[in-house]
Structure formats: C-alpha cells, structure tokens
Design a protein around this motif. Structure first.
Motif, mmCIF file in Angstrom:
data_model
loop_
_atom_site.group_PDB
_atom_site.id
_atom_site.type_symbol
_atom_site.label_atom_id
_atom_site.label_comp_id
_atom_site.label_asym_id
_atom_site.label_seq_id
_atom_site.Cartn_x
_atom_site.Cartn_y
_atom_site.Cartn_z
ATOM 1 N N TYR A 158 -7.127 -5.309 -10.922
ATOM 2 C CA TYR A 158 -8.494 -5.425 -11.395
ATOM 3 C C TYR A 158 -8.621 -4.789 -12.769
ATOM 4 O O TYR A 158 -7.735 -4.104 -13.248
ATOM 5 C CB TYR A 158 -9.476 -4.785 -10.414
ATOM 6 C CG TYR A 158 -9.069 -3.458 -9.864
ATOM 7 C CD1 TYR A 158 -8.456 -3.370 -8.622
ATOM 8 C CD2 TYR A 158 -9.313 -2.279 -10.552
ATOM 9 C CE1 TYR A 158 -8.079 -2.145 -8.102
ATOM 10 C CE2 TYR A 158 -8.945 -1.061 -10.029
ATOM 11 C CZ TYR A 158 -8.318 -1.003 -8.807
ATOM 12 O OH TYR A 158 -7.929 0.203 -8.283
ATOM 13 N N LEU A 177 -2.636 -2.376 -11.163
ATOM 14 C CA LEU A 177 -3.668 -2.577 -10.166
ATOM 15 C C LEU A 177 -4.363 -3.917 -10.418
ATOM 16 O O LEU A 177 -4.567 -4.315 -11.566
ATOM 17 C CB LEU A 177 -4.677 -1.427 -10.222
ATOM 18 C CG LEU A 177 -4.053 -0.037 -10.049
ATOM 19 C CD1 LEU A 177 -5.128 1.026 -10.180
ATOM 20 C CD2 LEU A 177 -3.339 0.088 -8.717
ATOM 21 N N SER A 215 -17.311 4.977 -0.689
ATOM 22 C CA SER A 215 -17.060 3.583 -1.047
ATOM 23 C C SER A 215 -18.352 2.794 -1.204
ATOM 24 O O SER A 215 -18.367 1.725 -1.811
ATOM 25 C CB SER A 215 -16.175 2.924 0.007
ATOM 26 O OG SER A 215 -16.790 2.995 1.290
ATOM 27 N N CYS A 247 -15.863 -2.796 -9.761
ATOM 28 C CA CYS A 247 -15.074 -3.760 -10.517
ATOM 29 C C CYS A 247 -15.903 -5.012 -10.808
ATOM 30 O O CYS A 247 -16.560 -5.561 -9.936
ATOM 31 C CB CYS A 247 -13.825 -4.147 -9.734
ATOM 32 S SG CYS A 247 -12.828 -5.390 -10.544
ATOM 33 N N ASP A 297 0.820 -1.212 0.000
ATOM 34 C CA ASP A 297 0.000 0.000 0.000
ATOM 35 C C ASP A 297 0.851 1.259 0.000
ATOM 36 O O ASP A 297 0.328 2.364 -0.131
ATOM 37 C CB ASP A 297 -0.925 0.020 1.232
ATOM 38 C CG ASP A 297 -2.044 -1.000 1.110
ATOM 39 O OD1 ASP A 297 -2.417 -1.318 -0.040
ATOM 40 O OD2 ASP A 297 -2.519 -1.488 2.143
ATOM 41 N N THR A 343 -4.136 7.208 -13.001
ATOM 42 C CA THR A 343 -4.450 5.845 -13.427
ATOM 43 C C THR A 343 -4.446 5.777 -14.941
ATOM 44 O O THR A 343 -4.973 6.658 -15.624
ATOM 45 C CB THR A 343 -5.812 5.415 -12.871
ATOM 46 O OG1 THR A 343 -5.800 5.566 -11.445
ATOM 47 C CG2 THR A 343 -6.104 3.971 -13.198
ATOM 48 N N THR A 369 -9.644 1.869 -3.697
ATOM 49 C CA THR A 369 -9.734 0.580 -3.032
ATOM 50 C C THR A 369 -10.697 0.652 -1.860
ATOM 51 O O THR A 369 -10.814 1.681 -1.205
ATOM 52 C CB THR A 369 -8.354 0.133 -2.529
ATOM 53 O OG1 THR A 369 -7.810 1.152 -1.683
ATOM 54 C CG2 THR A 369 -7.404 -0.102 -3.686
ATOM 55 N N CYS A 370 -11.393 -0.440 -1.615
ATOM 56 C CA CYS A 370 -12.483 -0.447 -0.628
ATOM 57 C C CYS A 370 -12.298 -1.580 0.376
ATOM 58 O O CYS A 370 -13.132 -2.479 0.478
ATOM 59 C CB CYS A 370 -13.836 -0.556 -1.323
ATOM 60 S SG CYS A 370 -14.172 0.766 -2.506
ATOM 61 N N HIS A 371 -11.170 -1.570 1.083
ATOM 62 C CA HIS A 371 -10.920 -2.517 2.169
ATOM 63 C C HIS A 371 -11.097 -3.967 1.715
ATOM 64 O O HIS A 371 -11.824 -4.747 2.327
ATOM 65 C CB HIS A 371 -11.844 -2.222 3.354
ATOM 66 C CG HIS A 371 -11.773 -0.806 3.821
ATOM 67 N ND1 HIS A 371 -10.655 -0.283 4.436
ATOM 68 C CD2 HIS A 371 -12.676 0.210 3.752
ATOM 69 C CE1 HIS A 371 -10.883 0.996 4.730
ATOM 70 N NE2 HIS A 371 -12.085 1.316 4.331
ATOM 71 N N ASN A 413 -14.433 -5.126 -4.022
ATOM 72 C CA ASN A 413 -14.251 -4.625 -5.373
ATOM 73 C C ASN A 413 -14.039 -3.116 -5.345
ATOM 74 O O ASN A 413 -14.772 -2.398 -4.657
ATOM 75 C CB ASN A 413 -15.481 -4.936 -6.234
ATOM 76 C CG ASN A 413 -15.555 -6.397 -6.607
ATOM 77 O OD1 ASN A 413 -14.550 -7.092 -6.605
ATOM 78 N ND2 ASN A 413 -16.751 -6.865 -6.920
ATOM 79 N N PRO A 414 -13.055 -2.606 -6.071
ATOM 80 C CA PRO A 414 -12.769 -1.165 -6.016
ATOM 81 C C PRO A 414 -13.850 -0.339 -6.693
ATOM 82 O O PRO A 414 -14.584 -0.824 -7.562
ATOM 83 C CB PRO A 414 -11.443 -1.050 -6.769
ATOM 84 C CG PRO A 414 -11.457 -2.204 -7.702
ATOM 85 C CD PRO A 414 -12.150 -3.320 -6.983
#
Length: 368
Positions: A52, A50, A234, A195, A23, A144, A172-174, A177-178
């Motif tokens: 995904y 990344l 998120s 994602c 990270d 990105t 990113t969401c912990h 899926n981002p």
C-alpha cells in the motif's frame, strides 16, 4: 528410500506456499534462501515492500489537506537482524563475533544494508549474499521506510511543496486498509490516516517534539514529551494506556523487549543519562526499572531494540547503547557521538572507544 528433489516442486505450488507464510518474515526469508527456484517462485518483495501507499504532507501543514492528486509514497520495511555464526563454527572458534545489521529491499528487489541505529544513509555497497540456511538468525526489530534509496537521495525532497514523515508505522487490519500513524518534524503532533485517504487526521493533545511512536503487539503506540502514552486501535479510536510522567522534557523512545513495552527517557543535561520504565497495562502507568537484567538496549531515532548479552557475545547486560542521532535532536548538546552506558557502574564511554560493542556493527565479520 528415494530422495526427493524439493527444488522441482511446481512453481504454482511454491507461490501458494510463500503467500501462506507472508505474515512471518523470518519463515519467508528462510523459504527464499532454500534455492534459486524457491526464491524466484515466491511473491516478489512482499516481505519488504508493503502492499500500500500513502499521501505525503503538503507545506505548510494543515490537518485538512484537500489536494485532488497529492504525491504518494510506497512503504517498505527494514528489518534488524543479529546474525550469528553457525553453531559448528562457534564451537571450534569462540572468538567469532555476530553482526548487527538493518536490511532493506527497494521496489525493484535490490538489497541494501543500513546501520541498525543511525538514520537512513545506506552503508557502503558490499558484494555479500546472506545464506540464512547456514546462519543463526535473530530478528530484533523493524522500522517502516518511506523512500526508495536507489531512486533519489535520502536528503533530496522530490517536490519542494511536500515533505516525508519523520517516522511512520503501519498496522494491518485483517485485510482492510491499513492504519498508518506518522510524525513530521515541522508539526508537534502525531498524525493518523487510512490507506487511500487523502486527508490526515490529527491526534489531539499529544505534543511529539520529544516523543516517539512504535508497534507493540501489532498495535500503534505513541508517547509524547511528558510521557502520556496512547494506543490507536484498528478502528482509529485512541485509547489512553499510561498517564504522564513527572519530570522535565527529554527524548522519549519506545522499545519492545521480550513482550514488554519499555520507555527510555534520554537526558543530555546536566549529564548524559537514561531513565527506564516498563508499561503496566493494567494500572495504566509507567513503572521505573532499576535494571535491564541480561539485556542490552539499543536506542535509535528510527528504531530501538534489545538483545541479550549472551547472544551478542559481550561481557554483561544492563547496558544501553545511545545513538548519536538522539543527541542531534537534543540540539543543545554539542557532541554528536554515540555512547555506551553501563547502568551498573555509570560507565559512559564513546561507542567508537568500546570495540566490544562497536565491532557488532561495521564492517561485517570475516566469517560472513
């Protein structure tokens, strides 16, 4: 005391260490630059590529796209670095200049260099390996990237029925899926996707013709052409963070600077100028800035960023570098040059005529 040969650490242990620091991009870069053993043992590309992918857009665009097998793109990241000479060299020779560069890797681990402000065309290939153990490194920003530069041309669509987003950010969401927020040139609104989802959800009431999107404090922010600003959580919910601004249409760019979110409004008419604002999160409004202090602001379509004048080794701060790509979007302006705006004096020369700034970009300094 016996000296420890750290290059002899077990491969499995090195792999676990690299995963623990995935990270923090700078720590991972330093990890991989220790030696060839550490570099080969780290998780390949995972600080650039990344983990995904997302579906591209079908033409003509509609919010409910029901393709069963749409084409997908992998997201990668380009990082903007300010690379300064080692301290001992800087003490001996005060004329050594730093280097501003955008670095990317493709899916096969090949590294390419890009201009920090201009869009997606790679710089000429150079035989250069950056050893971050010996360099002073500042991470100034990132964007990105949706195209693999060694697979096909940046200007060549891979399928005439589909198109890439103009700009995309991923949150990113912990471990889930981002969240992906994107804009496309043929549609005036930002788009939202998870994602793996095949459909894009349109964020309503946000005209993005002259707007922008960015990451700020790990969240997705978007500003439209009138200055209305939202944050996408998120959970995909949209939150208003700033009311619209007064004034006409101009190109609006979001910039994170030392923990603050700045808004730059670039005017092309009647003269080239920039209005600057700082987000007041509590009062949900943009507050006009009269000065950048010691900062130099770099404004580009793909990514905007800031740095202190002392790190850049330039004479003063409170200046704005405006990329030619921005003026190409403001199509009424015939000029396609980049400019340096001194906010103290209103001084506006061409970037190419300002070696103090233009020498920061290309070619690389000889000491590298």
């Amino acid at each position: 005391m016996e000296t420890v040969d750290w290059s002899k650490l077990p491969t499995d242990l090195l792999n676990l260490i690299s995963q623990r620091i995935d990270d923090d991009e700078l720590d991972l870069i330093r990890f991989r630059s220790v030696c060839s053993t550490w570099r080969s043992s780290s998780v390949p590309n995972h600080h650039y590529i990344l983990p995904y992918k997302f579906p591209v857009f079908k033409l003509p665009f509609i919010s409910e796209q029901n393709d069963k097998n749409p084409p997908f793109c992998h997201l990668s990241k380009q990082n903007i670095f300010l690379i300064k000479p080692p301290q001992q060299q800087q003490e001996q020779q005060t004329l050594l200049r730093p280097w501003l560069i955008r670095v990317s890797q493709n899916t096969r681990g090949k590294t390419r260099f890009f201009h920090p402000l201009f869009c997606d065309s790679p710089l000429p290939r150079i035989n250069l390996i950056l050893d971050f153990r010996k360099l002073s490194l500042l991470h100034l920003g990132s964007n990105t990237f949706t195209r693999d530069f060694d697979t096909y041309s940046q200007h060549q669509p891979f399928n005439s029925d589909y198109m890439f987003p103009e700009k995309v950010i991923a949150v990113t969401c912990h471990g889930k899926n981002p969240l992906i927020v994107a804009t496309i040139s043929s549609h005036p609104e930002p788009l939202l996707s998870k994602c793996g989802n095949e459909k894009w959800k349109v964020i309503p009431d946000m005209s993005m013709e002259f707007g922008d999107i960015c990451l700020f404090k790990g969240r997705a922010y978007a500003v439209d052409k009138i200055g209305k600003t939202i944050m996408v959580g998120s959970d995909s919910n949209v939150h208003l963070v700033a009311e619209p601004l007064d004034g006409g249409e101009n190109k609006k760019l979001l910039v994170e600077s030392d923990g603050d979110l700045l808004l730059a409004c670039v005017h092309a008419f009647p003269v080239i100028s920039v209005d600057l604002f700082k987000l007041n999160e509590k009062e949900k409004k943009w507050v006009k800035l009269t000065s950048l202090g010691d900062k130099v602001l770099f404004l580009g379509i793909k990514c905007s960023f800031s740095a202190s004048f002392s790190d850049l080794y330039v004479a003063k701060g409170n200046c704005v570098i405006i990329s030619a790509d921005i003026f190409r979007r403001l199509s009424r302006l015939g000029s396609q040059a980049s400019y340096v705006l001194d906010l103290d004096q209103g001084w506006l020369p061409l970037l190419c005529d300002s070696p103090e700034y233009s020498n920061l970009f290309w070619p690389p300094p000889k000491w590298i």
